[in-house]
Design a protein around this motif. Structure first.
Motif, PDB file in Angstrom:
ATOM      1  N   ARG A   3       0.679  -1.292  -0.079  1.00  0.00           N
ATOM      2  CA  ARG A   3       0.179   0.061   0.162  1.00  0.00           C
ATOM      3  C   ARG A   3       0.708   1.253  -0.196  1.00  0.00           C
ATOM      4  O   ARG A   3       0.154   2.440   0.170  1.00  0.00           O
ATOM      5  N   HIS A   4       2.279   1.073  -0.253  1.00  0.00           N
ATOM      6  CA  HIS A   4       2.944   2.321  -0.150  1.00  0.00           C
ATOM      7  C   HIS A   4       3.454   2.555  -1.639  1.00  0.00           C
ATOM      8  O   HIS A   4       3.948   1.739  -2.184  1.00  0.00           O
ATOM      9  N   GLN A   5       2.853   3.635  -2.139  1.00  0.00           N
ATOM     10  CA  GLN A   5       2.760   3.684  -3.696  1.00  0.00           C
ATOM     11  C   GLN A   5       4.323   4.107  -3.933  1.00  0.00           C
ATOM     12  O   GLN A   5       4.480   3.767  -5.426  1.00  0.00           O
ATOM     13  N   ARG A  33       6.784   2.434  -3.033  1.00  0.00           N
ATOM     14  CA  ARG A  33       7.492   0.907  -3.259  1.00  0.00           C
ATOM     15  C   ARG A  33       6.634   0.300  -4.403  1.00  0.00           C
ATOM     16  O   ARG A  33       7.362  -0.444  -5.078  1.00  0.00           O
ATOM     17  N   ARG A  87       8.496   3.774   7.905  1.00  0.00           N
ATOM     18  CA  ARG A  87       8.198   3.772   6.595  1.00  0.00           C
ATOM     19  C   ARG A  87       8.452   4.945   5.765  1.00  0.00           C
ATOM     20  O   ARG A  87       7.792   5.017   4.818  1.00  0.00           O
ATOM     21  N   THR A  88       9.380   5.972   6.331  1.00  0.00           N
ATOM     22  CA  THR A  88       9.706   7.094   5.520  1.00  0.00           C
ATOM     23  C   THR A  88      10.970   6.721   4.508  1.00  0.00           C
ATOM     24  O   THR A  88      11.347   7.346   3.899  1.00  0.00           O
TER      25      THR A  88
END
Length: 347
Positions: free
Chosen positions: A202-204, A206, A338-339
């Motif tokens: 869900r991390h765009q 990535r 998650r940065t």
């Protein structure tokens, strides 16, 4: 010399420690030129028992050989080497079967089991140097260094997931997890010829990199909604192969939900649970196989190195931040928040 120590949850420090030295005739002393923070380092970052600290950190490294023990025959001072995350003699029965993570030599094991050593430091003593270290045919300042560093763990781990699942041309593959290992699993499935690769993340930023590595579809939803979307993308039947690169129970349950009858779930995310359902209602009923385990990355380096050298693959793109030793505590926090996807360390 300086090295990274974890004292407890969220407590990472870079401190002066005694210099690493040769202790056994089979050792090599390596001056580290590149290392990194691994997603698996975040498990103790969350839950380490402070009574077991401080613990030296780091299990992925490239460096220059500074000295060798009297029994080391394949290395010499000045060699640039990569060190897999498992120590092995590379000659025992299991090593010859490409299971270096099960090496029978008494000094073998993982870096976190070696007292007072670790890759997030200025130097390190490498046991069983002849079997563990692999020479690299480039200069220490090569632009390929980030990609070559992935040979120490994440690339080999993602490739192991795909190999243990026996990914074949034409397979439908689902990868669970958009961390560095999950992205390497995407790259590996593509390399082995998978026709469809669904990345669940869900991390765009990535998942965009996942598409660059070969993902054909991205599913951001989790749980039942995510399972439903994957099944819709696979004609209702699910994926032939599921590569689980997270290690938490919800990821395992998601894997069971999207795997096709007769398919395989291959786990390389370090399991943070003891009991996984494998009975009639989960795996047994539909002849689903369970595979995976800690990757014997030493076995894959010779296979994967040429593709990095000739530019066929660029796994080093998973590094989105670089720091020196002083920045390591912040690097842990950034990865936990998650940065940052994966932090490269240049001592």
């Amino acid at each position: 010399m300086r090295a990274t120590l974890m004292y407890g949850p969220g407590d990472v420090r870079v401190e002066d420690v005694p210099d690493s030295t040769i202790k056994q005739p089979t050792d090599a002393l390596v001056r580290i030129t590149a290392s990194c923070i691994c997603g698996s380092d975040l498990h103790p970052y969350h839950s380490m028992d402070a009574a077991h600290g401080p613990a030296r950190m780091g299990h992925e490294l490239i460096g220059i050989v500074e000295d060798t023990g009297s029994a080391v025959t394949t290395l010499r001072k000045g060699d640039l080497v990569v060190a897999p995350f498992a120590i092995s003699d590379n000659t025992c029965e299991f090593c010859r079967e490409n299971l270096q993570t099960s090496c029978t030599h008494h000094e073998a094991g993982f870096w976190d089991g070696i007292p007072d050593e670790g890759g997030q430091a200025e130097a390190v003593r490498v046991p069983l140097a002849d079997g563990t270290l692999v020479k690299l045919p480039v200069a220490p300042d090569s632009a390929l260094m980030p990609s070559l560093l992935t040979l120490a763990d994440v690339l080999g781990t993602g490739y192991h997931a795909a190999k243990m699942a026996d990914v074949k041309p034409g397979n439908r593959v689902t990868v669970i997890g958009d961390g560095a290992v999950g992205l390497m699993a995407v790259l590996s499935a593509k390399r082995l010829g998978a026709e469809q690769i669904i990345l669940m993340g869900r991390h765009q930023t990535r998942t965009a990199l996942g598409r660059e590595f070969g993902a054909t579809d991205v599913v951001a939803a989790r749980g039942e909604e995510g399972i439903s979307q994957v099944r819709e993308l696979t004609g209702g039947h699910g994926s032939h192969v599921v590569l689980e690169a997270v290690g938490h129970m919800p990821a395992y349950e998601q894997a069971i939900g999207v795997v096709r009858p007769g398919g395989v779930v291959s786990r390389v995310g370090v399991p943070q649970y003891e009991d996984a359902p494998i009975g009639f209602g989960s795996l047994f009923r539909h002849n689903i196989r369970l595979a995976g385990g800690p990757a014997p990355v030493r076995a894959y380096i010779d296979q994967l190195l040429p593709d990095i050298l000739d530019g066929t693959i660029e796994p080093g793109k998973v590094f989105d931040a670089t720091t020196d030793l002083d920045g390591i505590p912040a690097g842990y926090k950034d990865m936990d928040d998650r940065t940052s996807l994966k932090v490269l360390i240049k001592p």
